[in-house]
Design an enzyme around this catalytic site. Structure first.
Site, PDB file in Angstrom:
ATOM      1  N   ASP A 195       0.716  -1.111   0.072  1.00 48.94           N
ATOM      2  CA  ASP A 195      -0.125  -0.206   0.014  1.00 48.94           C
ATOM      3  C   ASP A 195       0.952   1.636   0.042  1.00 48.94           C
ATOM      4  OD1 ASP A 195      -2.166  -1.492   0.038  1.00 48.94           O
ATOM      5  OD2 ASP A 195      -2.695  -1.479   2.150  1.00 48.94           O
ATOM      6  N   TYR A 212     -10.389  -7.031  -4.464  1.00 54.49           N
ATOM      7  CA  TYR A 212     -11.100  -5.682  -4.400  1.00 54.49           C
ATOM      8  C   TYR A 212     -12.061  -5.866  -5.748  1.00 54.49           C
ATOM      9  CZ  TYR A 212      -8.480  -4.000  -0.343  1.00 54.49           C
ATOM     10  OH  TYR A 212      -7.928  -3.880   0.754  1.00 54.49           O
ATOM     11  N   GLU A 248      -9.972  -7.589  -9.079  1.00 51.30           N
ATOM     12  CA  GLU A 248      -8.718  -7.946  -8.704  1.00 51.30           C
ATOM     13  C   GLU A 248      -8.902  -9.555  -9.058  1.00 51.30           C
ATOM     14  OE1 GLU A 248      -6.836  -4.823  -5.680  1.00 51.30           O
ATOM     15  OE2 GLU A 248      -7.334  -6.666  -5.061  1.00 51.30           O
TER      16      GLU A 248
END
Length: 333
Positions: free
Chosen positions: A79, A290, A312
């Site tokens: 992230d 996601y 995804e």
């Protein structure tokens, strides 16, 4: 009440009853979704510039273009790190420049402060029904300074923003353990009665390995804990999920597994999420993560019959690529 008055009241309710009956019949019989088309939008590791594409988002423009976004993470899948926004644009429905060029970014620090706020993933909404018609509502989760779900509100088309609803974690601003209450990534949806339902990642599996669902009855000003629910039908491995309201039907996508990010599935509800139709559409059995959904708002057949999903998708792990799926909601027609 007189007999004549009772008859008049019945006649006044008849149009609403007929509409409800027609919708219920149509929804219960006709909704049979199938995948009409699929294509990979991004695959990680194919260029030296991008290690991994993550966090897909899809939306539409007033002119009928579909815009798909993702985070292009340059050095790793983490992230934190260098990244840029990747955009794919479909112009199969006549478009000029909507979504082609963008204005420079504008800082909102003077309005909202500098505390950390991670919107979505997913999309914000504009209220279509009372209360607060026209209001922009963007919900996300906080971290560092405080965790939980928070919503930002704008009543002047995005010129100014303020904080609205909040659903704080327990314990707040303190380290968490497994089974603590930690509302996380979320997707708000406005229902046809004007309420906002926020479908939330249950990050620490508080109460169940399933989705949290919060409700706002005041246009995003509050998310009362009395309205907080745990939807055991929506089993979830703690992930960002997709939600969409279209023609009175609520749709939901996620990896439908309570342990691992696999088995990407579309569900739908005919009663505002109070229960879910037993039938499901399994879009991908393998690793998946996601997701986000959208649909077009016009009156054409394409607009009414299809929804669009980005998620995804992988064979070994879920973050290998981002796929676009076109779903025909009424395959029997």
């Amino acid at each position: 009440m007189t007999k004549e008055g009772a008859i008049m009241d019945l006649w006044s309710l008849l149009p609403s009853l007929l509409l409800l009956f027609t919708f219920s019949c149509a929804s219960g019989i006709k909704i049979k979704p199938v995948v009409a088309d699929e294509q990979l939008l991004w695959v990680g590791g194919q260029t030296e510039e991008v290690h991994t594409y993550r966090i897909p988002l899809i939306t539409f423009t007033p002119q009928g273009s579909l815009l798909a976004f993702s985070e292009a993470r340059k050095k790793s899948a983490k992230d934190i790190g260098a990244k840029f926004i990747a955009l794919r644009r479909s112009t199969d429905r006549e478009s000029l420049d909507d979504g082609l060029t963008w204005s420079p970014p504008r800082s909102l620090d003077s309005q909202l402060g500098v505390q950390s706020f991670a919107p979505g993933p997913g999309f914000g909404i504009q209220k279509r029904h009372p209360p607060a018609v026209g209001r922009l509502v963007v919900c996300g989760h906080g971290n560092i300074a405080g965790d939980g779900v928070f919503c930002l509100l704008s009543d002047d088309h995005g010129q100014t923003w303020r904080y609205g609803a909040e659903l704080k974690s327990i314990p707040y601003k303190q380290p968490k353990n497994n089974l603590d209450l930690e509302p996380d990534e979320c997707q708000p949806v406005e229902l046809d009665d004007g309420s906002i339902v926020v479908n939330i990642r249950n990050n620490r599996n508080y109460h169940c390995r399933c989705r949290m669902v919060a409700h706002s009855l005041d246009g995003g000003e509050s998310l009362p804990v009395e309205q907080l629910e745990f939807d055991r039908t929506l089993v979830d491995p703690a992930v960002a999920a997709g939600a969409l309201q279209k023609d009175g039907v609520l749709y939901f996508t996620n990896p439908a597994n309570n342990q691992s990010r696999v088995n990407f599935t579309l569900r739908w509800s005919l009663n505002r999420g109070k229960s879910w139709v037993k039938d499901t559409l399994k879009i991908w059995p393998g690793p998946s993560g996601y997701s986000c959904m959208t649909s077009l708002k016009g009156n054409g057949t394409e607009d009414q019959n299809y929804i669009y999903v980005v998620f995804e998708k992988g064979h070994t792990e879920s973050i290998e690529s981002i796929s676009f799926v076109k779903v025909n909601l009424y395959s029997d027609q």
